[in-house]
Design an enzyme around this catalytic site. Structure first.
Site, PDB file in Angstrom:
ATOM      1  N   HIS A  74      -3.036   6.248   4.434  1.00  0.00           N
ATOM      2  CA  HIS A  74      -1.628   6.411   4.774  1.00  0.00           C
ATOM      3  C   HIS A  74      -1.163   7.782   4.268  1.00  0.00           C
ATOM      4  CE1 HIS A  74      -1.720   2.303   5.832  1.00  0.00           C
ATOM      5  NE2 HIS A  74      -1.028   1.756   4.846  1.00  0.00           N
ATOM      6  N   CYS A  93       0.804  -1.226   0.000  1.00  0.00           N
ATOM      7  CA  CYS A  93       0.000   0.000   0.000  1.00  0.00           C
ATOM      8  C   CYS A  93       0.845   1.288   0.000  1.00  0.00           C
ATOM      9  CB  CYS A  93      -0.953  -0.006   1.196  1.00  0.00           C
ATOM     10  SG  CYS A  93      -0.223  -0.674   2.704  1.00  0.00           S
TER      11      CYS A  93
HETATM   12  O1  L14 Z   1       2.725  -6.158   2.310  1.00  0.00           O
HETATM   13  O2  L14 Z   1      -0.141  -2.132   7.483  1.00  0.00           O
HETATM   14  O3  L14 Z   1       0.749  -5.447   1.786  1.00  0.00           O
HETATM   15  O4  L14 Z   1       0.221  -3.941   8.625  1.00  0.00           O
HETATM   16  C1  L14 Z   1       0.845  -6.070   4.959  1.00  0.00           C
HETATM   17  C2  L14 Z   1       0.820  -5.433   6.348  1.00  0.00           C
HETATM   18  C3  L14 Z   1       0.835  -3.800   3.967  1.00  0.00           C
HETATM   19  C4  L14 Z   1       0.847  -3.192   5.317  1.00  0.00           C
HETATM   20  C5  L14 Z   1       1.660  -5.637   2.611  1.00  0.00           C
HETATM   21  C6  L14 Z   1       0.118  -3.341   7.564  1.00  0.00           C
HETATM   22  C7  L14 Z   1       1.498  -5.123   4.014  1.00  0.00           C
HETATM   23  C8  L14 Z   1       0.213  -4.083   6.282  1.00  0.00           C
END
Ligand code: L14
Ligand code: 25A
Length: 332
Positions: free
Chosen positions: A241, A128
């Site tokens: 975010h 993300c």
């Molecule tokens: O690799 O905010 O898509 O805890 C998984 C954990 C994105 C962030 C990913 C989090 C992440 C997510």
């Protein structure tokens, strides 16, 4: 593949899965049939799509028979186990997890940046924080060539799924009522706090989340010479975010030029009127599709660098929306 698709969502009951369901509906994606898959815990639960009630089924190896497009949002372990079954059944997999992103044979796609990389098999949806950053970086890289990026993130709890949203709600209530606070999802209290820790720590002292921003950015922009220096921070917000970004370029760059460049770039809304206290805000980006950019200003310490602030809804552009935009490209 037909003009209308048989679609499956693996992880349909999670924060990203629910968002996928609602975005398929709001964008009127050509769905012939929809299969909702989750763990045995959620099997039998009803979810609604276009006024119709659909029963959630337990995800198994046989779940993908007759499926054209399988959207995965149940975490890396589930993707590793079941995405190959979906491909075997003839589906195109669009995977939200980190499982396959850096595989050489798997395209890692943000449609505004590298739609050309899309092909059948498994297509990975980037992290993300990386997605919203590269949407803003792409036009800058094309025009000025990016050498180095220094980025700090301010990430919402919804990135870690439904249980993290519930934890911030509960902790907020407990703090305000003077009750003791329990932390389960994160190693520390997140309510009214900032944690410089997202995903696990690696031997080099960086977190996995930070290294995703390094490696995925290079892969998506197709330029391994780009240097990225990241710090990823969890903050006490539910959605969207935010990122503070400094970009160093090969060519001299000015805030004025970057502002007009980004105004004309796909997927971006520039919100930048400091005189009126106008800049991108997490609570304004929630529920919106675009990546919002503001505080665009010259780096006073370097004429080949600029600073800006980037905000996007992490469950939408950072996850579900980007995945469905990839799916929309399949028919083209
Ligand atoms: O690799 O905010 O898509 O805890 C998984 C954990 C994105 C962030 C990913 C989090 C992440 C997510
Ligand atoms: O494994 P990882 O990589 O560490 O992944 C960690 C977490 O990251 C989230 C996701 O959280 C995952 O568990 N995630 C996924 N994609 C992401 C992305 N791109 C992402 N985070 C950031 N970026 P989640 O809890 O939101 O979603 C989990 C979904 O996966 C299903 N699942 C889990 N294990 C499974 C599985 N499916 C199949 N087989 C397995 N072995 C999980 O299904 C969910 O869909 P579930 O049955 O456990 O769903 C229960 C969840 O649904 C919530 N819920 C139920 N009713 C409601 C509700 N929420 C709101 N309103 C309701 N009425 C429950 O709270 C519960 O969380």
């Amino acid at each position: 593949m037909s003009a209308k698709y048989h679609v499956a969502i693996a992880g349909a009951t999670g924060a990203v899965g629910r968002m996928m369901l609602s975005i398929l509906e709001e964008r009127n994606f050509p769905v012939e049939s929809l299969r909702l898959l989750a763990s045995a815990r959620s099997a039998g639960q009803e979810m609604s799509f276009k006024g119709e009630s659909i029963k959630v089924q337990e995800l198994t190896e046989d779940s993908f028979e007759g499926i054209d497009i399988a959207l995965f949002s149940a975490g890396a372990g589930v993707s590793r186990q079941f995405a190959p079954c979906a491909v075997q059944s003839g589906a195109v997999v669009i995977d939200n997890s980190s499982a396959f992103r850096m595989d050489k044979d798997v395209p890692l796609v943000v449609p505004e940046v590298n739609a050309h990389a899309i092909r059948p098999g498994i297509i990975a949806n980037p992290n993300c924080s990386t997605i919203q950053m590269v949407v803003a970086l792409k036009p800058i890289h094309d025009k000025y060539r990016i050498k180095r990026i220094v980025v700090s993130t301010y990430q919402a709890v919804s990135g870690s799924g439904q249980k993290a949203i519930a934890e911030l709600e509960q902790q907020s209530r407990d703090v305000l009522s003077g009750r003791p606070v329990k932390a389960n999802v994160y190693p520390h209290q997140i309510a009214f706090n900032c944690l410089p820790h997202i995903d696990v720590f690696l031997d080099n002292g960086y977190t996995k989340e930070e290294m995703k921003m390094v490696n995925e950015t290079r892969k998506i922009l197709e330029d391994d010479s780009i240097l990225v220096s990241p710090t990823a921070v969890r903050v006490s917000t539910f959605h969207s975010h935010s990122e503070s970004i400094n970009v160093e370029t090969e060519e001299p760059v000015s805030a004025e030029d970057v502002k007009s460049l980004l105004k004309d770039s796909p997927g971006i809304t520039v919100v930048d009127n400091p005189g009126n206290n106008e800049y991108p805000l997490a609570i304004d980006a929630e529920g919106k599709d675009n990546v919002f950019v503001g505080r665009i200003r010259d780096d006073l310490s370097n004429e080949k660098a600029i600073n800006f602030w980037v905000v996007a809804d992490n469950l939408r552009k950072g996850a579900a929306l980007n995945a469905i935009q990839i799916a929309e490209q399949l028919g083209r």
